[in-house]
Design a protein around this motif. Sequence first.
Motif, PDB file in Angstrom:
ATOM      1  N   LEU A   1      -5.124   6.064 -10.323  1.00 24.95           N
ATOM      2  CA  LEU A   1      -3.631   5.482  -9.469  1.00 24.95           C
ATOM      3  C   LEU A   1      -2.385   6.605  -9.546  1.00 24.95           C
ATOM      4  CD1 LEU A   1      -3.766   2.946  -7.871  1.00 24.95           C
ATOM      5  CD2 LEU A   1      -2.309   1.769  -8.765  1.00 24.95           C
ATOM      6  N   GLY A   2      -2.504   6.620  -8.448  1.00 27.54           N
ATOM      7  CA  GLY A   2      -0.797   8.071  -8.136  1.00 27.54           C
ATOM      8  C   GLY A   2      -1.741   9.308  -7.395  1.00 27.54           C
ATOM      9  N   SER A   3      -2.761   9.180  -7.625  1.00 18.07           N
ATOM     10  CA  SER A   3      -3.668  10.713  -6.762  1.00 18.07           C
ATOM     11  C   SER A   3      -3.384  10.465  -5.506  1.00 18.07           C
ATOM     12  CB  SER A   3      -4.660  10.164  -7.558  1.00 18.07           C
ATOM     13  OG  SER A   3      -5.432  10.749  -8.619  1.00 18.07           O
ATOM     14  N   GLY A   4      -3.237   8.957  -4.427  1.00 14.77           N
ATOM     15  CA  GLY A   4      -2.519   9.066  -3.754  1.00 14.77           C
ATOM     16  C   GLY A   4      -4.193   9.322  -2.867  1.00 14.77           C
ATOM     17  N   ALA A   5      -4.302  10.044  -1.622  1.00  9.89           N
ATOM     18  CA  ALA A   5      -5.679  10.047  -0.817  1.00  9.89           C
ATOM     19  C   ALA A   5      -6.131  11.394  -1.547  1.00  9.89           C
ATOM     20  CB  ALA A   5      -5.454  10.710   0.641  1.00  9.89           C
ATOM     21  N   LEU A   6      -5.339  12.664  -1.817  1.00  7.61           N
ATOM     22  CA  LEU A   6      -5.887  13.522  -2.636  1.00  7.61           C
ATOM     23  C   LEU A   6      -5.068  14.468  -3.358  1.00  7.61           C
ATOM     24  CD1 LEU A   6      -6.781  16.432  -0.394  1.00  7.61           C
ATOM     25  CD2 LEU A   6      -5.670  14.457   0.548  1.00  7.61           C
ATOM     26  N   ALA A   7      -3.119  13.942  -2.211  1.00 12.54           N
ATOM     27  CA  ALA A   7      -1.674  15.500  -3.025  1.00 12.54           C
ATOM     28  C   ALA A   7      -1.194  14.064  -3.358  1.00 12.54           C
ATOM     29  CB  ALA A   7      -2.210  15.952  -1.784  1.00 12.54           C
ATOM     30  N   ALA A   8      -1.615  13.184  -4.156  1.00 10.72           N
ATOM     31  CA  ALA A   8      -0.237  12.475  -5.359  1.00 10.72           C
ATOM     32  C   ALA A   8       0.660  11.955  -3.752  1.00 10.72           C
ATOM     33  CB  ALA A   8      -0.049  13.189  -6.108  1.00 10.72           C
TER      34      ALA A   8
ATOM     35  N   HIS B   1       1.191  -1.320  -0.622  1.00  9.52           N
ATOM     36  CA  HIS B   1       0.464   0.174  -0.016  1.00  9.52           C
ATOM     37  C   HIS B   1       0.544   1.378   0.151  1.00  9.52           C
ATOM     38  CE1 HIS B   1      -4.013   1.314   0.440  1.00  9.52           C
ATOM     39  NE2 HIS B   1      -3.766   2.504   1.130  1.00  9.52           N
ATOM     40  N   THR B   2       1.802   0.878  -0.133  1.00 10.24           N
ATOM     41  CA  THR B   2       2.946   2.685  -0.358  1.00 10.24           C
ATOM     42  C   THR B   2       2.407   3.153  -0.891  1.00 10.24           C
ATOM     43  OG1 THR B   2       4.817   0.745   0.037  1.00 10.24           O
ATOM     44  CG2 THR B   2       5.424   2.622  -0.255  1.00 10.24           C
ATOM     45  N   GLY B   3       2.284   4.272  -1.069  1.00  8.27           N
ATOM     46  CA  GLY B   3       1.893   6.005  -1.433  1.00  8.27           C
ATOM     47  C   GLY B   3       0.736   5.296  -2.255  1.00  8.27           C
ATOM     48  N   ARG B   4      -0.051   4.703  -1.906  1.00  2.00           N
ATOM     49  CA  ARG B   4      -1.481   4.609  -2.874  1.00  2.00           C
ATOM     50  C   ARG B   4      -2.099   4.333  -1.164  1.00  2.00           C
ATOM     51  NH1 ARG B   4      -3.569  -1.793  -4.711  1.00  2.00           N
ATOM     52  NH2 ARG B   4      -3.498  -2.005  -2.575  1.00  2.00           N
ATOM     53  N   SER B   5      -3.619   5.007  -2.491  1.00  2.00           N
ATOM     54  CA  SER B   5      -4.621   5.398  -0.573  1.00  2.00           C
ATOM     55  C   SER B   5      -6.293   4.295  -1.266  1.00  2.00           C
ATOM     56  CB  SER B   5      -5.178   6.808  -0.613  1.00  2.00           C
ATOM     57  OG  SER B   5      -6.027   6.925  -0.466  1.00  2.00           O
ATOM     58  N   ARG B   6      -6.305   4.467  -0.657  1.00  2.00           N
ATOM     59  CA  ARG B   6      -8.080   3.527  -0.691  1.00  2.00           C
ATOM     60  C   ARG B   6      -9.089   4.116  -1.974  1.00  2.00           C
ATOM     61  NH1 ARG B   6     -10.657   0.931   4.150  1.00  2.00           N
ATOM     62  NH2 ARG B   6     -10.282   2.630   4.945  1.00  2.00           N
ATOM     63  N   ASN B   7      -8.741   5.379  -1.436  1.00  2.00           N
ATOM     64  CA  ASN B   7      -9.352   7.034  -3.181  1.00  2.00           C
ATOM     65  C   ASN B   7      -8.807   6.069  -3.924  1.00  2.00           C
ATOM     66  OD1 ASN B   7      -9.934   8.023   0.353  1.00  2.00           O
ATOM     67  ND2 ASN B   7      -9.006   9.566  -0.591  1.00  2.00           N
TER      68      ASN B   7
ATOM     69  N   ALA C   1     -12.090  16.508  -1.304  1.00  2.00           N
ATOM     70  CA  ALA C   1     -11.762  15.637  -3.018  1.00  2.00           C
ATOM     71  C   ALA C   1     -12.918  14.620  -2.661  1.00  2.00           C
ATOM     72  CB  ALA C   1     -10.307  15.073  -2.769  1.00  2.00           C
ATOM     73  N   TYR C   2     -12.049  13.292  -1.814  1.00  2.00           N
ATOM     74  CA  TYR C   2     -12.821  12.436  -1.085  1.00  2.00           C
ATOM     75  C   TYR C   2     -14.045  12.669   0.247  1.00  2.00           C
ATOM     76  CZ  TYR C   2     -14.635   7.734  -1.098  1.00  2.00           C
ATOM     77  OH  TYR C   2     -15.815   6.535  -0.463  1.00  2.00           O
ATOM     78  N   ASN C   3     -15.236  12.287  -0.237  1.00  2.00           N
ATOM     79  CA  ASN C   3     -16.046  12.498   0.884  1.00  2.00           C
ATOM     80  C   ASN C   3     -16.422  10.540   1.106  1.00  2.00           C
ATOM     81  OD1 ASN C   3     -16.553  14.613   2.804  1.00  2.00           O
ATOM     82  ND2 ASN C   3     -16.077  14.764  -0.030  1.00  2.00           N
ATOM     83  N   LYS C   4     -17.128  10.143   2.212  1.00  2.00           N
ATOM     84  CA  LYS C   4     -18.070   8.685   2.204  1.00  2.00           C
ATOM     85  C   LYS C   4     -18.980   8.494   1.230  1.00  2.00           C
ATOM     86  CE  LYS C   4     -17.259   4.274   4.328  1.00  2.00           C
ATOM     87  NZ  LYS C   4     -16.098   3.603   4.104  1.00  2.00           N
ATOM     88  N   ASP C   5     -19.721   9.645   1.479  1.00  2.00           N
ATOM     89  CA  ASP C   5     -20.724   9.488   0.854  1.00  2.00           C
ATOM     90  C   ASP C   5     -20.665   9.396  -1.011  1.00  2.00           C
ATOM     91  OD1 ASP C   5     -20.038  11.864   1.768  1.00  2.00           O
ATOM     92  OD2 ASP C   5     -21.711  12.894   1.215  1.00  2.00           O
ATOM     93  N   MET C   6     -19.269   9.076  -1.230  1.00  2.00           N
ATOM     94  CA  MET C   6     -19.116   8.326  -2.410  1.00  2.00           C
ATOM     95  C   MET C   6     -18.577   7.131  -2.754  1.00  2.00           C
ATOM     96  SD  MET C   6     -16.602  11.319  -3.686  1.00  2.00           S
ATOM     97  CE  MET C   6     -15.807  10.333  -5.166  1.00  2.00           C
ATOM     98  N   GLN C   7     -18.924   6.062  -1.332  1.00  2.00           N
ATOM     99  CA  GLN C   7     -19.468   5.092  -1.169  1.00  2.00           C
ATOM    100  C   GLN C   7     -20.489   4.393  -2.252  1.00  2.00           C
ATOM    101  OE1 GLN C   7     -17.487   2.123   2.122  1.00  2.00           O
ATOM    102  NE2 GLN C   7     -20.087   2.272   2.292  1.00  2.00           N
ATOM    103  N   GLU C   8     -21.531   5.496  -1.839  1.00  2.00           N
ATOM    104  CA  GLU C   8     -22.796   5.287  -2.573  1.00  2.00           C
ATOM    105  C   GLU C   8     -23.206   5.543  -3.775  1.00  2.00           C
ATOM    106  OE1 GLU C   8     -25.787   4.573  -0.736  1.00  2.00           O
ATOM    107  OE2 GLU C   8     -24.246   4.333   1.393  1.00  2.00           O
ATOM    108  N   ASP C   9     -22.040   5.307  -4.474  1.00  2.00           N
ATOM    109  CA  ASP C   9     -21.871   5.131  -5.904  1.00  2.00           C
ATOM    110  C   ASP C   9     -21.879   3.368  -6.658  1.00  2.00           C
ATOM    111  OD1 ASP C   9     -19.363   4.612  -5.369  1.00  2.00           O
ATOM    112  OD2 ASP C   9     -18.593   5.742  -7.187  1.00  2.00           O
TER     113      ASP C   9
END
Length: 459
Positions: free
Chosen positions: A194-201, A103-109, A315-323
Amino acid sequence: MKLWGGRFEKGTDELVNDFNSSIRFDKRMYKQDIKGSTAHAKMLGKCGVITEEESAFIVKTLAEILDEIENGTAQFMIDAEDIHMNIETMLIAKIGDTGKKLHTGRSRNDQVALDIRMYLRDETDEIIKMLKDLLRVLINIAKDNLDTIMPGYTHLQKAQPITLAHHMCAYTQMFERDIMRLADCRKRINIMPLGSGALAATTYPFDREFVARELGFDGITYNSLDGVSDRDFVIEMSGALSIIMMHLSRFCEELILWNTNEFSFVEMDDSCSTGSSIMPQKKNPDVAELIRGKAGRVYGSLMTILTVMKGIPLAYNKDMQEDKECIFDAVDTVKLCIPVFAKMLDTMKFNKDVMYKGAGGGFTNATDAADYLVRKNIPFRKAHEIVGKTVLYATKHGKALSELTLDEYKAICPEIDGDIYYAIDLKTCVEGRKIIGGPAKEAVLKTIEKDISFLEKEF
């Protein structure tokens, strides 16, 4: 302890854990998640973030996990929340600290943004194939019914004679547009976040283009905030699926009408009909009715994702799980409807004699009578008035235009001669409309030729 739990002193409440978890519906993306993680692990090794040996070990173990999921020996855990954490938890259980490096350098986002794009890309390809199969059914019906004359309608009133082939080709145009719409939407789906990270790469020297090539993407996103928070492609695909269902529903509405005793244009095959629990004579068009009803369900999915996204700040919010649940349901519904609709259509019997008889009623040849007068050098608006009076006269006397005598015609308009009967013959009415897009056989054959060429295209 959860993989993200280092900052917490208390465990997650069981009720909150169940509420927060998405594994029950996002587990369907396991292939995409493993494929994405495999490409990420290869890139980590290539860029020297982890060793080549560690990278290869992770890739090998991910392949084992994929096999275990597909043969049913791996079990997903609610406590691991989602497909991403489930796969990573399985990996760590197998290879320990080496697995924790994935998971290095990666976010679930950015991971979920990747997975949903890959999943929808695959589903788009599948739906396009289904629509092509439906087109083949329509083309075959059209080819078999180039001379099957039927009434065309406006306002559900008989308007002008056409052919069943011409009517079927109206729907080939709709479904071809649906395919083109999906193919165009796929271009915007197929961009790698992928590479965007959580929001700031990330500060790691990642090779995003390498990952994109590994995963078959056409390009990469160019803003990390947008990379994790964009769901335009989900909305766009939902819209495309809604239009497909609208076309299916319109078609079903016509077939339901045609299947009534009042129309009797078609008869549904027994294999695609159902009966009544109380009325033994009934043969119901339930397939068509269900598809018509399920259109509303897909529309609901579109409204869901539009509403979810309308008030979300970057950027990401948990609401988006509803997509996911809404787009998954829309995809599933469309994939359920297209093949069963094609089967219903392919097994349907068309009552050609009834259609022809129907085309003979309702003065569908009135426009041709007016065109006949135009060829006699009478202005169209005057010709329209004359034929209107003729129709009124015929209606009062319970006759069709073809049943009026020449004396009756001449009493209304002296310019009318015996050739009026040829001009208003149903076959003449149809075959005279040879312009591209018209119902004449030669025009419809051009449309069918275009449709066949369309099927040979790659999307």
